[in-house]
Every structure is written in C-alpha cells, then in structure tokens.
Design a protein around this motif. Sequence first.
Motif, PDB file in Angstrom:
ATOM      1  N   GLU A 161       0.811  -1.224   0.000  1.00  0.00           N
ATOM      2  CA  GLU A 161       0.000   0.000   0.000  1.00  0.00           C
ATOM      3  C   GLU A 161       0.843   1.273   0.000  1.00  0.00           C
ATOM      4  OE1 GLU A 161      -3.700  -0.133   2.652  1.00  0.00           O
ATOM      5  OE2 GLU A 161      -2.390  -1.616   3.566  1.00  0.00           O
ATOM      6  N   SER A 162       2.118   1.139   0.290  1.00  0.00           N
ATOM      7  CA  SER A 162       2.970   2.315   0.483  1.00  0.00           C
ATOM      8  C   SER A 162       3.315   2.971  -0.848  1.00  0.00           C
ATOM      9  CB  SER A 162       4.249   1.877   1.188  1.00  0.00           C
ATOM     10  OG  SER A 162       4.968   1.026   0.315  1.00  0.00           O
ATOM     11  N   ILE A 163       4.257   3.896  -0.829  1.00  0.00           N
ATOM     12  CA  ILE A 163       4.701   4.561  -2.054  1.00  0.00           C
ATOM     13  C   ILE A 163       5.388   3.578  -2.998  1.00  0.00           C
ATOM     14  CG2 ILE A 163       4.902   6.932  -1.219  1.00  0.00           C
ATOM     15  CD1 ILE A 163       7.971   6.212  -0.763  1.00  0.00           C
ATOM     16  N   ASN A 165       3.910   1.306  -4.232  1.00  0.00           N
ATOM     17  CA  ASN A 165       2.822   0.993  -5.162  1.00  0.00           C
ATOM     18  C   ASN A 165       2.198   2.318  -5.618  1.00  0.00           C
ATOM     19  OD1 ASN A 165       0.590   0.008  -6.528  1.00  0.00           O
ATOM     20  ND2 ASN A 165      -0.322  -0.998  -4.743  1.00  0.00           N
ATOM     21  N   PRO A 166       2.879   3.059  -6.498  1.00  0.00           N
ATOM     22  CA  PRO A 166       2.457   4.432  -6.811  1.00  0.00           C
ATOM     23  C   PRO A 166       1.066   4.524  -7.443  1.00  0.00           C
ATOM     24  CG  PRO A 166       4.200   3.717  -8.306  1.00  0.00           C
ATOM     25  CD  PRO A 166       4.087   2.674  -7.248  1.00  0.00           C
ATOM     26  N   ASP A 167       0.656   3.522  -8.208  1.00  0.00           N
ATOM     27  CA  ASP A 167      -0.675   3.564  -8.843  1.00  0.00           C
ATOM     28  C   ASP A 167      -1.750   2.937  -7.961  1.00  0.00           C
ATOM     29  OD1 ASP A 167       0.857   4.415 -10.940  1.00  0.00           O
ATOM     30  OD2 ASP A 167       0.843   2.464 -11.967  1.00  0.00           O
ATOM     31  N   ASP A 168      -1.380   2.510  -6.777  1.00  0.00           N
ATOM     32  CA  ASP A 168      -2.285   1.773  -5.894  1.00  0.00           C
ATOM     33  C   ASP A 168      -2.956   0.614  -6.622  1.00  0.00           C
ATOM     34  OD1 ASP A 168      -3.036   1.685  -3.143  1.00  0.00           O
ATOM     35  OD2 ASP A 168      -5.078   2.107  -3.746  1.00  0.00           O
TER      36      ASP A 168
END
Lengths: 348, 348, 348
Positions: A161-163, A165-168
């Motif tokens: 969930e963190s940065i 995973n930039p596109d979530d």
Amino acid sequence: QNKVDIGFWTQAWYQHVENGKGDNGLNDFMLRRVYLAVKGQPTEYLSFFTHIAVDRFGQDGLDNPSMGLGSGLTFRDLWITLDMDESFKIQAGRMYVPLTRNYGTTSTKSLLTTDLSFMQGGIRGVIFYTSKVGRDDGITLWGNPFDGLFQYRLMISEGIESIANPDDNLRYVGRAVLNLLEPETGWFNQGTYLGKKRVLSIGAAFDLQSNLTLNSEPGQDNFIWTLDAFFDHPVANGAVTAESAYISLKNSTQANSFVQLSASDDADFFYIQAGYYFNSPVAVGNIQPYFRYETVSIKQKENTGIFSGGLNYYLKGHNAKASLDYTIINYPEADAQGIFTVQLAVGI
Amino acid sequence: QNKVDIGFWTQAWYQHVENGKGDNGLNDFMLRRVYLAVKGQPTEYLSFFTHIAVDRFGQDGLDNPSMGLGSGLTFRDLWITLDMDESFKIQAGRMYVPLTRNYGTTSTKSLLTTDLSFMQGGIRGVIFYTSKVGRDDGITLWGNPFDGLFQYRLMISEGIESIANPDDNLRYVGRAVLNLLEPETGWFNQGTYLGKKRVLSIGAAFDLQSNLTLNSEPGQDNFIWTLDAFFDHPVANGAVTAESAYISLKNSTQANSFVQLSASDDADFFYIQAGYYFNSPVAVGNIQPYFRYETVSIKQKENTGIFSGGLNYYLKGHNAKASLDYTIINYPEADAQGIFTVQLAVGI
Amino acid sequence: QNKVDIGFWTQAWYQHVENGKGDNGLNDFMLRRVYLAVKGQPTEYLSFFTHIAVDRFGQDGLDNPSMGLGSGLTFRDLWITLDMDESFKIQAGRMYVPLTRNYGTTSTKSLLTTDLSFMQGGIRGVIFYTSKVGRDDGITLWGNPFDGLFQYRLMISEGIESIANPDDNLRYVGRAVLNLLEPETGWFNQGTYLGKKRVLSIGAAFDLQSNLTLNSEPGQDNFIWTLDAFFDHPVANGAVTAESAYISLKNSTQANSFVQLSASDDADFFYIQAGYYFNSPVAVGNIQPYFRYETVSIKQKENTGIFSGGLNYYLKGHNAKASLDYTIINYPEADAQGIFTVQLAVGI
C-alpha cells in the motif's frame, strides 16, 4: 442466530537460539500465538469470524502493537462471509492470502510441525510474501464445487500500500486444489489429521501485484507461483502425514536477513515434511515424530538449507499437546545456527 | 447478575477515493468498525458496558494502535453506570461526548447513511470537536424525566489534556432533548428505525472548555453550540427518516485539511439528511435510499459543500445489511472529489 | 471441558493530583483497570487463564499500547497450567512475579486499599522491580503441600532482556508462604476477605538476576529479598485486615522520579496497612476504613514517607464497591504532595 460463539487457544514457548544475542545464546519465553475466536451467524446467508490475537507475545526485541506482533493485541482474521452456495461464497475483510497450503489454508492451531515453514514465518523466520501477519485486506471468492473434489479461492486485495505501489494497483491471488480422497471444504485445513481423515490434495496458486517500485526501481511486477501436495492417511497402527511445496518468487517485496533475501530478488523455495502418528498411547498421550527439510535459493546468492526435527505429544488432539523442535539453519557463509523450541499448547 | 453478555458487530468496506493517492485513485479495503460488546450488571444499581473495538481497521496510512484507529485494538466505550432512577443516572468512564445527535447519541451500528456526517468523522472525514474517537473520559449525569418526554446528559470530562490546556481546566458538555412522540430513553439511539418507532425529537447542546492555548495564543475558550431535529415515522408502505443539525464552533481545537479547518478557527456546520424505507421487500431484503447535504463555513475561508447519496439493503435490520454510498466533496478552490463506498455489515 | 468461561471487571477513577501539572492541580479521569478474564480447561491436567486488559486507561500523559498501559489493549496475565497435583503445578506464560504479597499474589480486584503500595505501582507510583506491568514471561513451579499449610512459587523468567543483560541471563524468583490458619491455595489471593476467611500468613521471597549492566556499570547482580505478614480475621461486629512487608533492594533495575530512585541504587522499603470491615450495613452497603504507611530509604539519599487513608463502601463485596483515598507523599526536599482518588468498581 442470536449468540456469538467464543473459543480460545494459545501456545506457550521456550526457545533457545544459538548465538541469538551476539555470541551468546538467547533464552526466549513467549506466547507463540494467543487467539480468541469469535464467530456468529446473524442470518441465513451471512456469518462473521474473527481472531483477536497476538503472535510471538513477549519475543525478545519484537514490539509491534499495531499488528499484535510481540506486544499489543489486534484482530488477526476478521471477515464477513456471504454464503450463497457451497460452491460460491464471498468473503470480505482481513484473511489468509490464499497462496500456500502451509500458511494460506492451514490453521496454525493444528500444524504437523511445531511451527510453520521457516520461509513462511515459522520458528524465527519471516514470511516471504506481502502480508499483515499472513493476512491481507480484501475480498475472496471461494467455494467447493463438485462435492468438494475441487476448491478454489480467488482474492483481490491491497498487497503493498505504500509509495512502493504508486498507482495503488490491487493484488490478485488465486489458489486451486484437487481433493482426490476426502474433501477439505473449510476455510481452515488441519496440518495433520491424527488418523481421523484420508486426504490427498494437490494445490497450485499464484500471487501477482504489478508495477511496484522495489529497491528504488519502478515498474516491477511481484509474481509468485507455487505447487504443493498434501497426504494424510491411516496406516497400520498409526497415520502418516506428508506435505511438500515448491515456490517460485520473482521480484520479492520482502527482506529476510536470515537467508539474505532482499527486495526485488528472485528466488526459489522448497520444503518437504512428514510425520507419523502412533495410535498406541505412551503414558497418557500419543506421540508423533516429524521432520522438515527446506531450501532457499536466491538468484546470484548462495543457498541456505534448513532442517527441523521434532515430536508432538497429544493429550487431547490439537486441544492439548506438547511439542519439541530442533531446527538448524545451514548458512552458506557462516556457522550453522541451532534453534531449540519447547511448546505447550491448549485450546477450546 | 452472574453472567457477562457478549455481542459483536462489524462493517466491511471497499472504498474508492478519487485522486486519493496523488493523481491516482485509491483502492481501500478496510473494516470500518469492529466492535465486541461486553456488558453486565453485578448488582441492582450498578452495571457496566464496553466496546472492545477498532475503527477503520486497515485504512491506508492510518496506524494508531493507542486509539484502535487503523490498527491495534482498544476499549472504545467503557463505563460503569450507577442507575439510581430512570431520571437520574451517573455514568463514569470513557463514553460519547453528548454534543451532537449524529455522533453523540446515535449508535454507529444503526446509521441511516452509510457513515456519519463528514465533519463528525464519516466517510474520510475528521471529528470537529476534541475527542478520543468520539469519546471522552469523565462523568455524565443523565436521565429521562417525565416518562422520557425529556432527556438530559451533562458531562464533565478532560477534553484537551496537553500543554494546550495549561491550567488543566475541565470540559463541560450538556445536551437536552425533547421527545414529542415516542421517547428515546437509552444511551444509544438508532439512526433510522425502519418503521418500528415514531420519533420526533428536538435537541440542543453546548460544549465548553476554557482558557486553552490554541494556535500558540493563550486564553482562548473553545465553545460549541448546536441545535438538531430528528424525525422517524411510518408512512404509506414504508417509513421516512429525516435529521438535520446546525453547529456553531468558536475557537476550534481540531484541524481538518479536507475543509481547511485549523486550530482557533471559527466555523458553522450544517447538514440535512433523509431516507425512505420500503416495507415491500426486493428479493430477500428491504431497500432504503438516502441522501445527505452538508456545508462547512469557516470564517474568512471559502465554503465547502459535501453531498452524499446512497442505499441500504436490509436482510435482517441493522444486524445484516449492505450499503452503497457516493459522496462528493465540492472544494472551493480545487476540483470536486468523489468517494465511493460499498459496505457489508453484520452483528449479533 | 468444552466452553470458555468469561468474566469482566473494571475500576473507574477520578484522581486529583496536587501540583500535578506544573504548579496547577491535575484532574484525571481514567479507568484504573479493565480486565476481561478468559479461562478454560480442555482436559484433565491442562488449563489456561488470561486477562485481556488495560491499566490506567486514559491517564494523563500515559500512552503505551504495547503494554496496555494508558491506551491500547493487551494480554496482562496469560498462562497454561499443567496441574499434576495440588502440591506440584507447572505454569508457563506471562504471570505475576512471585515476589511480594501485595502485587505478587494478590488480585488487584480485591485490594484492601484503593490501590497497591506506592512503590509497587499504586496511586501514581511505579513498580520497583523488573516487570511487564507486574508480570514476567517464564515458567513457575508452584503448589500447596501439607494441605495448604505451605505454598511455594519458583519462577524462572526473562527479567531484563535489553543490552543491560549482555549474557541474556535468566531471572530467578522464589516465594514461600506459611498459612497458620485457613490456607490460601489459589494463584490469586484477596487483599481483604470481608470477614469470610481467617488467615494468618507469613511470606518470604527473593528475586535474583545476575551480571547486569546498570547505570553503565557491567557485572552487577540485581538482588531483592522481602519478608511479609498478612492477617485477616472476624472480630466483634466486623473483621480486621492487616498487612506489612519489608523489602531490601540491591542494584535497582528501575528508576522512579517520585522518590529519586535510580538504576543501580540500593534501597529499603517498608509498609504497614490495616483496615476494619463493619458487618452492620450503612444504608445499602458495608464500610471499611483503612490506612497505609510506607517508607522509602535509598542509600545516600533522603527518605520519603507516604501516608494513605481511605474508605471502601461495599454494595456486593469486591463485585460492586466504591472507594475514597487520600495519599500524601512527604518528600525530603520539597513540599508534600496530596493525591485524592475516588473509585467506582464493578465485576462479574
């Protein structure tokens, strides 16, 4: 439909870790797992289940109350099930990531070995996939079509969930199992059936989350696939349990200093374990010796081998038992490290 | 008098937040609320109640185990009641701040809308008054004189405890309600009665804590007053629920980046919400569409408007329901932001 | 053997601490203790017990969710007992350190005084020995030989786990008690029996952990020994309870700014407390006034004296009572500080 149902189980450990505190041995008393189970079914199609839990309560140096790891308390499993049919259920909440048999479908209350496979968080290990203590938040479609000959679990969840995973992007995990003898149709399997069930089960699964930033490099897909087999059957004056799995990991999201796994590494894991349950009691209980052999092969790094041998002593099945385990980790470039564990486990 | 009474309820959510992760949408699975209720009455005049709870369990980026917010677990409500008479009770512990109807007296298990008003902590919002997840530690005198025509709640509590309250002044909150049809005499009201009760209730309340240091300026009094009305009544082949409140805030103690509220701001809040419950089932359940319109006016700042529309689907009243919600936040100086929520809720 | 047994008890406090917030008085509402008890016995020889608990919930400035102290929630007591014989039990998990009577064997649900001795964590105090809120992780051998004339408890536990214990030496604690009238054979004693039991009990105990690094000095042994007596007996129209203890501490592991105790200090502690329970009810309950006098003598520092006086009012024994306490701490070099406490306590 008007009452909640409550259960409780816990595992008390003493563990000695060779060279666990600098050059000295580490003496560690802990409650390996403490799980208060609450379940209920307010209406025909809807039910809930939760474990209020801590893992490794009191383990030296572990203090994560957010996750109920080492200290604190939290919800471990927590879901609502919409049970439309035995072959189609929708389950929403925090639950097992349906990837491996060992930690993805087996109840840790009823393991064959004193603890899970080392790479799946057993003994002093760390889980090799993204999780919240083996669980993730999401939704799982699952069921047991063909009278349980087949079981599938398909999860859509959050994963990283963190940065990183930039596109979530969401995470997709799927597992399919063929039950060639008696079916295992529940959410939780047992790790060993003590001669009460005949099971031959073949499973395959994958785990995918795309476009992650791992080790500062964007655009990487974390992909895992695995193949496993489980066999449990009465023989002569006892019962044999055997389990094996191969796991292929591409672009790891996790790090594990024991085996030198780092983020974005590719690796293969393998283990085989077996045990034999004696029907004839020794004094007031039944014994079950077991072993496990596990290997860790990380690309461009040296291999690690992990061997465990142990014994369960059952006073009342998985509700009252004692266990002993000796695990030795054979590092490629350092001395082997032994870990000795004694367990007392009870539950209702 | 010799048994504790246990209940459990939970709300599983999937929420999609437009531009919730930079310019990308955010996908968030969470357990919005997980409440294990424990109550008992050891003797005639004394009883206890508690919720062991987490809110927003697994919400992206929220990790506050101390408060059971995002992670961990804690006591949410927890009090002892000395019940001397239906018109005079003394309640000590952690409990609702008796300020608004929406979050001060309504059970969040039985809301009309999928979540509370945005300014009172609903959807992705933040509560506008000092609280420990809507509660405070103190003592409340309350009761239902005149056969419940009237209900009062007078709380003395801690409010702000930090150095922002240099004299450690106590906080005073009072709420009075006139029940013009059937009385609501419990601690928890319902947010919608699904045609089972006729209620017309007018409430007024205040919240005062003096001599605080807000925004580095000493000697400020945080003062809130509010006026609200609630109506629930069977009509034709269903039931209507309507609720509205006006809130005036002087010297805010809270900050809320969504609506640009800062400490020491003055502001006015208003919302109106209504729903209609259909008696005739659709398939296996009953539907109830609802809407809410909410405004936020901060002195010397631009206004924000928030609109929610949604639908509940009841399988067994508030003990088994599904809900959909779409909320849009109209910022004064930025693009509107949509938030979509799906809920599955069960309880016993 | 198939059901868990659940209990609950809590103590709601208002406490006023003179000069508790700089030069101003501190007003503190808190839940002093909130304990959910879960126990069960899955088979003849094995049972479990746990308290899911918070202490000092909401106390000003206290926020330790890992330990369930001020906030959060955790397991307080948690053990498995292998009950081989009334004179020999093995108990594994987190449990009382069997050192003092006051906090090592007495249930805090049934104290004579509103709270424990100041040096053992009562009122606003801090416990003088190594512990996890009065407990430690380990194993205790205990039993009641000679029909309970004698009770022993021998614990091997972790004690100090940090780098202050470089060899990870275990801690050894032992306690022996002679019961000259009726025996106290349980794990938890009561602090006052309200005329229902005749007890004269003499106890002695030690606590040893060797080779610690305290105050930056290696090779120090933390050693404590204590001697205590407890008397509870019906007299005339009531019952008297009296308790006293002397404690000798060498190389303290704890610091306590109230009494200027620092790590590696040597110190002596003493307290005597007594109360009288009136059989004749006043209105709907029974009263019990009490006092306690406590001294703290730290080598090469000035002495501190602590005096408490108070009153219990029992509506239904320890399951429903109210208490008042006034404690005054006479510092050697500063003005005396008064602490006033009101308690409402219930349990099932």
